[in-house]
Design a protein around this motif. Structure first.
Motif, PDB file in Angstrom:
ATOM      1  N   LEU A 107       0.184 -12.084   6.853  1.00 20.90           N
ATOM      2  CA  LEU A 107      -0.575 -13.112   7.552  1.00 20.90           C
ATOM      3  C   LEU A 107       0.336 -13.696   8.627  1.00 20.90           C
ATOM      4  CD1 LEU A 107      -1.923 -14.960   4.374  1.00 20.90           C
ATOM      5  CD2 LEU A 107      -3.011 -13.110   5.613  1.00 20.90           C
ATOM      6  N   ARG A 108      -0.047 -13.530   9.889  1.00 19.18           N
ATOM      7  CA  ARG A 108       0.787 -14.047  10.969  1.00 19.18           C
ATOM      8  C   ARG A 108      -0.048 -14.899  11.908  1.00 19.18           C
ATOM      9  NH1 ARG A 108       3.469 -10.487  14.342  1.00 19.18           N
ATOM     10  NH2 ARG A 108       5.028 -12.073  14.700  1.00 19.18           N
ATOM     11  N   ILE A 109       0.596 -15.971  12.386  1.00 21.42           N
ATOM     12  CA  ILE A 109      -0.064 -16.856  13.346  1.00 21.42           C
ATOM     13  C   ILE A 109       0.813 -17.009  14.579  1.00 21.42           C
ATOM     14  CG2 ILE A 109      -1.443 -18.134  11.661  1.00 21.42           C
ATOM     15  CD1 ILE A 109       0.687 -20.394  11.829  1.00 21.42           C
ATOM     16  N   ARG A 110       0.184 -17.361  15.674  1.00 18.46           N
ATOM     17  CA  ARG A 110       0.881 -17.647  16.935  1.00 18.46           C
ATOM     18  C   ARG A 110       0.599 -19.104  17.269  1.00 18.46           C
ATOM     19  NH1 ARG A 110       2.384 -15.088  21.974  1.00 18.46           N
ATOM     20  NH2 ARG A 110       1.847 -16.443  23.729  1.00 18.46           N
ATOM     21  N   ILE A 111       1.659 -19.842  17.567  1.00 16.99           N
ATOM     22  CA  ILE A 111       1.557 -21.253  17.922  1.00 16.99           C
ATOM     23  C   ILE A 111       2.035 -21.366  19.362  1.00 16.99           C
ATOM     24  CG2 ILE A 111       2.327 -23.599  17.350  1.00 16.99           C
ATOM     25  CD1 ILE A 111       3.101 -22.256  14.526  1.00 16.99           C
ATOM     26  N   HIS A 126       6.039 -20.686  23.035  1.00 15.03           N
ATOM     27  CA  HIS A 126       5.256 -20.254  21.878  1.00 15.03           C
ATOM     28  C   HIS A 126       6.185 -19.688  20.823  1.00 15.03           C
ATOM     29  CE1 HIS A 126       5.753 -16.368  23.910  1.00 15.03           C
ATOM     30  NE2 HIS A 126       5.685 -15.873  22.691  1.00 15.03           N
ATOM     31  N   THR A 127       5.672 -19.554  19.629  1.00 13.96           N
ATOM     32  CA  THR A 127       6.393 -18.909  18.543  1.00 13.96           C
ATOM     33  C   THR A 127       5.362 -18.276  17.622  1.00 13.96           C
ATOM     34  OG1 THR A 127       8.098 -19.197  16.836  1.00 13.96           O
ATOM     35  CG2 THR A 127       6.472 -20.967  17.047  1.00 13.96           C
ATOM     36  N   THR A 128       5.835 -17.432  16.726  1.00 14.50           N
ATOM     37  CA  THR A 128       4.950 -16.869  15.714  1.00 14.50           C
ATOM     38  C   THR A 128       5.511 -17.233  14.349  1.00 14.50           C
ATOM     39  OG1 THR A 128       6.126 -14.752  15.738  1.00 14.50           O
ATOM     40  CG2 THR A 128       4.164 -14.939  17.145  1.00 14.50           C
ATOM     41  N   ALA A 129       4.669 -17.122  13.341  1.00 12.24           N
ATOM     42  CA  ALA A 129       5.088 -17.420  11.978  1.00 12.24           C
ATOM     43  C   ALA A 129       4.445 -16.422  11.035  1.00 12.24           C
ATOM     44  CB  ALA A 129       4.671 -18.837  11.591  1.00 12.24           C
ATOM     45  N   THR A 130       5.143 -16.131   9.956  1.00  9.54           N
ATOM     46  CA  THR A 130       4.625 -15.277   8.900  1.00  9.54           C
ATOM     47  C   THR A 130       4.307 -16.168   7.707  1.00  9.54           C
ATOM     48  OG1 THR A 130       5.966 -13.439   9.684  1.00  9.54           O
ATOM     49  CG2 THR A 130       5.114 -13.283   7.431  1.00  9.54           C
ATOM     50  N   LEU A 131       3.078 -16.085   7.231  1.00  9.34           N
ATOM     51  CA  LEU A 131       2.627 -16.938   6.134  1.00  9.34           C
ATOM     52  C   LEU A 131       2.525 -16.158   4.838  1.00  9.34           C
ATOM     53  CD1 LEU A 131      -0.279 -18.891   7.894  1.00  9.34           C
ATOM     54  CD2 LEU A 131       2.187 -19.374   7.905  1.00  9.34           C
ATOM     55  N   ASP A 132       2.793 -16.851   3.739  1.00 10.29           N
ATOM     56  CA  ASP A 132       2.573 -16.284   2.415  1.00 10.29           C
ATOM     57  C   ASP A 132       1.096 -16.460   2.086  1.00 10.29           C
ATOM     58  OD1 ASP A 132       5.369 -15.828   2.091  1.00 10.29           O
ATOM     59  OD2 ASP A 132       5.620 -17.942   1.575  1.00 10.29           O
ATOM     60  N   LEU A 190       3.874 -25.389   1.058  1.00 11.06           N
ATOM     61  CA  LEU A 190       4.685 -24.432   1.801  1.00 11.06           C
ATOM     62  C   LEU A 190       3.831 -23.218   2.139  1.00 11.06           C
ATOM     63  CD1 LEU A 190       7.910 -24.670  -0.396  1.00 11.06           C
ATOM     64  CD2 LEU A 190       7.224 -26.075   1.554  1.00 11.06           C
ATOM     65  N   LEU A 191       3.727 -22.908   3.441  1.00  9.66           N
ATOM     66  CA  LEU A 191       2.874 -21.802   3.874  1.00  9.66           C
ATOM     67  C   LEU A 191       3.650 -20.558   4.269  1.00  9.66           C
ATOM     68  CD1 LEU A 191       0.191 -23.604   6.059  1.00  9.66           C
ATOM     69  CD2 LEU A 191       0.376 -23.428   3.590  1.00  9.66           C
ATOM     70  N   GLY A 192       4.876 -20.722   4.753  1.00  2.95           N
ATOM     71  CA  GLY A 192       5.655 -19.588   5.230  1.00  2.95           C
ATOM     72  C   GLY A 192       6.764 -20.073   6.131  1.00  2.95           C
ATOM     73  N   ILE A 243      -1.682 -28.072  21.817  1.00  7.35           N
ATOM     74  CA  ILE A 243      -1.090 -27.006  21.010  1.00  7.35           C
ATOM     75  C   ILE A 243      -2.222 -26.162  20.453  1.00  7.35           C
ATOM     76  CG2 ILE A 243      -0.979 -28.306  18.830  1.00  7.35           C
ATOM     77  CD1 ILE A 243       2.041 -27.172  18.752  1.00  7.35           C
ATOM     78  N   ARG A 244      -1.993 -24.860  20.351  1.00 11.71           N
ATOM     79  CA  ARG A 244      -3.034 -23.936  19.899  1.00 11.71           C
ATOM     80  C   ARG A 244      -2.458 -23.024  18.826  1.00 11.71           C
ATOM     81  NH1 ARG A 244      -7.939 -21.737  21.383  1.00 11.71           N
ATOM     82  NH2 ARG A 244      -8.118 -19.510  21.069  1.00 11.71           N
ATOM     83  N   VAL A 245      -3.243 -22.793  17.792  1.00 11.77           N
ATOM     84  CA  VAL A 245      -2.848 -21.874  16.719  1.00 11.77           C
ATOM     85  C   VAL A 245      -3.925 -20.805  16.602  1.00 11.77           C
ATOM     86  CG1 VAL A 245      -2.185 -21.648  14.291  1.00 11.77           C
ATOM     87  CG2 VAL A 245      -1.771 -23.811  15.494  1.00 11.77           C
ATOM     88  N   GLU A 246      -3.476 -19.558  16.611  1.00 13.93           N
ATOM     89  CA  GLU A 246      -4.426 -18.441  16.458  1.00 13.93           C
ATOM     90  C   GLU A 246      -3.759 -17.341  15.659  1.00 13.93           C
ATOM     91  OE1 GLU A 246      -5.296 -17.517  20.546  1.00 13.93           O
ATOM     92  OE2 GLU A 246      -3.189 -17.737  21.038  1.00 13.93           O
ATOM     93  N   ARG A 247      -4.557 -16.384  15.248  1.00 12.44           N
ATOM     94  CA  ARG A 247      -3.985 -15.228  14.536  1.00 12.44           C
ATOM     95  C   ARG A 247      -3.088 -14.448  15.495  1.00 12.44           C
ATOM     96  NH1 ARG A 247      -6.152 -13.047   9.738  1.00 12.44           N
ATOM     97  NH2 ARG A 247      -7.866 -14.287   8.925  1.00 12.44           N
ATOM     98  N   ALA A 248      -1.970 -13.969  14.971  1.00  7.42           N
ATOM     99  CA  ALA A 248      -1.075 -13.132  15.764  1.00  7.42           C
ATOM    100  C   ALA A 248      -1.364 -11.678  15.413  1.00  7.42           C
ATOM    101  CB  ALA A 248       0.376 -13.466  15.454  1.00  7.42           C
ATOM    102  N   GLU A 249      -1.144 -10.824  16.399  1.00  6.26           N
ATOM    103  CA  GLU A 249      -1.313  -9.397  16.134  1.00  6.26           C
ATOM    104  C   GLU A 249      -0.192  -8.964  15.192  1.00  6.26           C
ATOM    105  OE1 GLU A 249      -3.991  -7.795  17.117  1.00  6.26           O
ATOM    106  OE2 GLU A 249      -4.560  -9.711  17.988  1.00  6.26           O
ATOM    107  N   PRO A 250      -0.475  -8.077  14.237  1.00 11.01           N
ATOM    108  CA  PRO A 250       0.569  -7.645  13.276  1.00 11.01           C
ATOM    109  C   PRO A 250       1.721  -6.940  13.958  1.00 11.01           C
ATOM    110  CG  PRO A 250      -1.605  -6.762  12.671  1.00 11.01           C
ATOM    111  CD  PRO A 250      -1.760  -7.488  13.960  1.00 11.01           C
TER     112      PRO A 250
END
Length: 126
Positions: free
Chosen positions: A3-7, A13-19, A99-101, A119-126
């Motif tokens: 599960l990855r998001i883009r902020i 911008h940055t990306t994050a990996t979520l559990d 805790l999300l990731g 600020i915008r949060v969306e799904r990141a491409e894998p």
């Protein structure tokens, strides 16, 4: 399943990996999110349309770059350094958060977020 998001915000911008947690699944279901950034010491947080209960592993002191969910404010909390209530250099959140990731890469990129930035949060491409 990863599960990855883009902020993103005006200066970067940055990306994050979520559990896979109940809160991260609720967050993903609400994407994309457009919000307004707030800063609190070296933490960025912003409102989301998600409302959820505190999970069993919620913590108040976390590592820089942790993606946390502040249940009391229905907000994503992204600490990258000390907050006004930290002891020393720790990242201490306002209260225990789910805790999300974690952010991918250097969490100090969040220092370019200004209070009031869109600020915008969306799904990141894998």
């Amino acid at each position: 399943m990863t599960l990855r998001i883009r902020i993103s915000w005006p200066a970067g911008h940055t990306t994050a990996t979520l559990d896979e947690t109940p809160t991260s699944k609720a967050l993903l279901g609400a994407l994309p999110i457009a919000s307004t950034a707030h800063t609190w010491g070296e933490e960025v947080y912003f409102d989301t349309p998600v409302s959820t209960a505190v999970e069993d592993d919620a913590r108040q002191v976390v590592e820089p770059g942790t993606v946390a969910f502040w249940t009391e404010g229905d907000a994503l909390a992204l600490p990258y350094g000390p907050t006004p209530i930290s002891r020393g250099s720790e990242c201490r959140l306002a209260s225990p958060c789910n805790l999300l990731g974690s952010l991918d890469g250097d969490p100090r990129v969040l220092a370019t977020v200004r209070d009031g930035d869109p600020i915008r949060v969306e799904r990141a491409e894998p």
